[in-house]
Design a protein around this motif. Sequence first.
Motif, PDB file in Angstrom:
ATOM      1  N   GLU A   4       0.872  -1.170   0.000  1.00 59.68           N
ATOM      2  CA  GLU A   4       0.000   0.000   0.000  1.00 59.68           C
ATOM      3  C   GLU A   4       0.909   1.220   0.000  1.00 59.68           C
ATOM      4  N   ASN A   6       1.565   3.539   1.942  1.00 62.96           N
ATOM      5  CA  ASN A   6       1.354   3.947   3.318  1.00 62.96           C
ATOM      6  C   ASN A   6       2.644   3.793   4.112  1.00 62.96           C
ATOM      7  N   GLU A   8       3.177   4.400   7.028  1.00 66.17           N
ATOM      8  CA  GLU A   8       2.932   3.927   8.397  1.00 66.17           C
ATOM      9  C   GLU A   8       3.313   2.454   8.532  1.00 66.17           C
ATOM     10  N   GLN A   9       3.317   1.734   7.432  1.00 60.89           N
ATOM     11  CA  GLN A   9       3.647   0.305   7.437  1.00 60.89           C
ATOM     12  C   GLN A   9       5.155   0.069   7.412  1.00 60.89           C
TER      13      GLN A   9
END
Length: 166
Positions: A4, A6, A8-9
């Motif tokens: 993704e 993202n 944050e991952q």
Amino acid sequence: MQKENNEEQVTIRFAEQKDLSLILDLIKELAVYEKMLDEVVATEESLNENLFEKKMAEVIIGEYRNEPVAFALFFPNFSTFLGKPGLYLEDVYVKPEMRGIGIGRKLFTFLANLTRERNYGRLEWVCLDWNKPSIQFYKKMGAIPMDDWRTFSMQGNALENLADKF
């Protein structure tokens, strides 16, 4: 592995002794990418001795959803002009299928913060001149190419021959 967009991952952590085979695998992947696999002579034993016993360099691991997908190997150098140490990034590698989601940026952000925390004067590295995507990435982060400088290296027979003249 599905990714993704993202950050944050993405997590960054210092490598540990248990990561030796992972580090060597990532080094070999980098060497394949740079078309230099035949030059890799590192072993888990040599990495263990120099990274964890002698502490000659450090490694950070980039993970995406707790899966290792990147690494950076670095060590201190010294700037005579600044009169203080710097952080020299020997190698950085993100698996090709994981590029574009912020892992490289997180690795460099981590290293920039570490450079600042240690009160070092600069973060520096070299890049192969054919690696245009990396050069663009570095410039986008604010890095300045030092086109007037040439990197020199001496190893193997050339090093031995010069040392024998001492």
